[in-house]
Design a protein around this motif. Sequence first.
Motif, PDB file in Angstrom:
ATOM      1  N   ARG A 191       1.142  -1.358   0.201  1.00 50.95           N
ATOM      2  CA  ARG A 191      -0.285   0.150   0.274  1.00 50.95           C
ATOM      3  C   ARG A 191       0.971   1.127  -0.026  1.00 50.95           C
ATOM      4  O   ARG A 191       0.372   2.596  -0.718  1.00 50.95           O
ATOM      5  CB  ARG A 191      -1.033  -0.010   1.214  1.00 50.95           C
ATOM      6  CG  ARG A 191      -2.100  -0.882   0.674  1.00 50.95           C
ATOM      7  CD  ARG A 191      -3.110  -1.107   2.194  1.00 50.95           C
ATOM      8  NE  ARG A 191      -2.884  -1.738   3.805  1.00 50.95           N
ATOM      9  CZ  ARG A 191      -2.877  -2.835   3.630  1.00 50.95           C
ATOM     10  NH1 ARG A 191      -3.880  -3.937   2.887  1.00 50.95           N
ATOM     11  NH2 ARG A 191      -2.932  -3.314   3.971  1.00 50.95           N
ATOM     12  N   VAL A 192       2.190   1.097   0.553  1.00 49.53           N
ATOM     13  CA  VAL A 192       2.563   2.659   0.818  1.00 49.53           C
ATOM     14  C   VAL A 192       3.133   2.368  -1.200  1.00 49.53           C
ATOM     15  O   VAL A 192       3.929   3.625  -1.651  1.00 49.53           O
ATOM     16  CB  VAL A 192       4.171   1.650   1.667  1.00 49.53           C
ATOM     17  CG1 VAL A 192       5.477   2.730   1.368  1.00 49.53           C
ATOM     18  CG2 VAL A 192       3.387   2.130   3.125  1.00 49.53           C
ATOM     19  N   SER A 221       1.759   2.019  -3.582  1.00 52.11           N
ATOM     20  CA  SER A 221       1.069   2.178  -4.246  1.00 52.11           C
ATOM     21  C   SER A 221       0.991   3.707  -4.301  1.00 52.11           C
ATOM     22  O   SER A 221       0.009   4.693  -4.926  1.00 52.11           O
ATOM     23  CB  SER A 221      -0.692   1.305  -4.107  1.00 52.11           C
ATOM     24  OG  SER A 221      -0.090  -0.154  -4.625  1.00 52.11           O
ATOM     25  N   GLN A 222       0.439   4.370  -3.190  1.00 51.76           N
ATOM     26  CA  GLN A 222       0.868   5.817  -2.555  1.00 51.76           C
ATOM     27  C   GLN A 222       1.700   6.745  -3.096  1.00 51.76           C
ATOM     28  O   GLN A 222       1.975   6.910  -3.673  1.00 51.76           O
ATOM     29  CB  GLN A 222       0.213   5.610  -0.590  1.00 51.76           C
ATOM     30  CG  GLN A 222      -0.470   5.403  -0.531  1.00 51.76           C
ATOM     31  CD  GLN A 222      -0.336   5.656   1.022  1.00 51.76           C
ATOM     32  OE1 GLN A 222       0.850   5.598   1.523  1.00 51.76           O
ATOM     33  NE2 GLN A 222      -1.598   4.917   1.208  1.00 51.76           N
ATOM     34  N   THR A 267       1.552   6.176  -7.191  1.00 50.47           N
ATOM     35  CA  THR A 267       0.437   7.246  -7.931  1.00 50.47           C
ATOM     36  C   THR A 267       0.750   9.160  -7.418  1.00 50.47           C
ATOM     37  O   THR A 267       0.596   9.906  -9.036  1.00 50.47           O
ATOM     38  CB  THR A 267      -0.613   6.599  -7.236  1.00 50.47           C
ATOM     39  OG1 THR A 267      -1.026   5.564  -6.794  1.00 50.47           O
ATOM     40  CG2 THR A 267      -1.809   7.958  -7.162  1.00 50.47           C
ATOM     41  N   ARG A 268       1.372   8.876  -6.266  1.00 46.75           N
ATOM     42  CA  ARG A 268       1.824  10.140  -6.049  1.00 46.75           C
ATOM     43  C   ARG A 268       3.273  11.273  -7.084  1.00 46.75           C
ATOM     44  O   ARG A 268       3.254  11.730  -7.625  1.00 46.75           O
ATOM     45  CB  ARG A 268       2.008  10.639  -4.853  1.00 46.75           C
ATOM     46  CG  ARG A 268       2.283  12.035  -4.405  1.00 46.75           C
ATOM     47  CD  ARG A 268       2.076  11.931  -2.898  1.00 46.75           C
ATOM     48  NE  ARG A 268       1.732  11.649  -1.929  1.00 46.75           N
ATOM     49  CZ  ARG A 268       1.683  10.963  -1.044  1.00 46.75           C
ATOM     50  NH1 ARG A 268       2.664  10.504  -0.594  1.00 46.75           N
ATOM     51  NH2 ARG A 268       0.623   9.921  -0.419  1.00 46.75           N
TER      52      ARG A 268
END
Lengths: 328, 76
Positions: free
Chosen positions: A307-308, A310-311, A314-315
């Motif tokens: 999840r880290v 992915s964040q 995306t950013r």
Amino acid sequence: MLAGGGARGAYEAGVLAELLPWLEARDERPDVLVGTSVGALTATYLASMAHRPAAEAAGGLVELWEQVTQDRVIRPILRHQSPRTVLRYLAEVVGIPNVRLTSLLDPEPLRGTVDSWLDWRAVHDNVAAGTVGALAIVATSADTERAVVFVEGREQQQVADATLVDYVAGPLTVDHVLASAAIPVAFPAVHVERADRRGGWYYDGGTRLNTPVKPALDLGVDRVVVVTTHAPFRPECQEGEAHRAPDFAEGAFELVQASLVDPLIQDLRNLGKINLLTERLGVSAAAPYRTVPYLFAGPRVTGRLGRVVSQVFTRHFAGTRRILRSAT
Amino acid sequence: MTLLTRLLGGSSAAHAELLSYLFFQPEFVSAAIAAGREDARELIAAGAGWRIGPPERYAPERDCGLTEARSPRREH
């Protein structure tokens, strides 16, 4: 005990930045350090800083991680590696002598980075002074396909399970750390000289023993701090879209899970079961087993670092221009 | 490395987990350090102690069964 995980080692540095000073304040700072892959690098760094306060040691580790960039680990893929990889592969296919494709990536910068992290004189001094009871690095022999634990300091106190692990005592070097982190296929094997003159080629210890609980027990510890980047559980339900066929990356991920995560789950369950048994039977009746309490320091939920990623992706990395710039 | 990301393709949790092993970008490194600090602080605040028995789940991660019963596609 520090597990492997490549770039996920940054997570372990963050854990240690909080945990190590807390343990020191309780007079429980670990003096036996066992690591695999990036965990071996961290363990060796901590051994070199064992004579310093825990906050300084862990803070220094975080500072080193904050300087990590891709080009300090591997050479750029498009500009340097792809042509070399293709040519070497073709040369091997057509049978050109002495040309072999040993890996997909070239970790040549990693040696300099690891060297810059580690003060080997401090490691040896701290082991000799007893500040570090033992430093153990796990690798996998390319010759025997067995886990090999290179140990500087205390020798293992129990008879090791000969079917699983070999122990080699002697001074450690940067080659041991690099061998422990040589991910098969991605990185080439590393040649390690041994004190017993049986040098050989070694791969990442994570292929056989990514969570080296057993070596820690064999080194006689009475408690284990387990620092890892995975939760000690399988996901409660399947990740991803339920109705489409998995792609090749998801297949590769299954292999990673099988080699890195499942053993962690099983080792901690076994340790817990044996502890309960020794508690119930009493130490003398349960010999040679003993109760070894553990402290799990890692994600409490599965998929935490995914999840880290992915964040962050995306950013920062969603644009095509950035992709091409980072690749060259 | 981001090229490698694209070569791996997809955006599922498995892709992200796989990428995390080789994602030596400062942005990820900083975020991973922060995640580690956060988890360790939670561990300490929760009264971390030495454990004897097998690990236990911290908390249900997702109501998989309920979600699946309500919808043919899984929600995240």
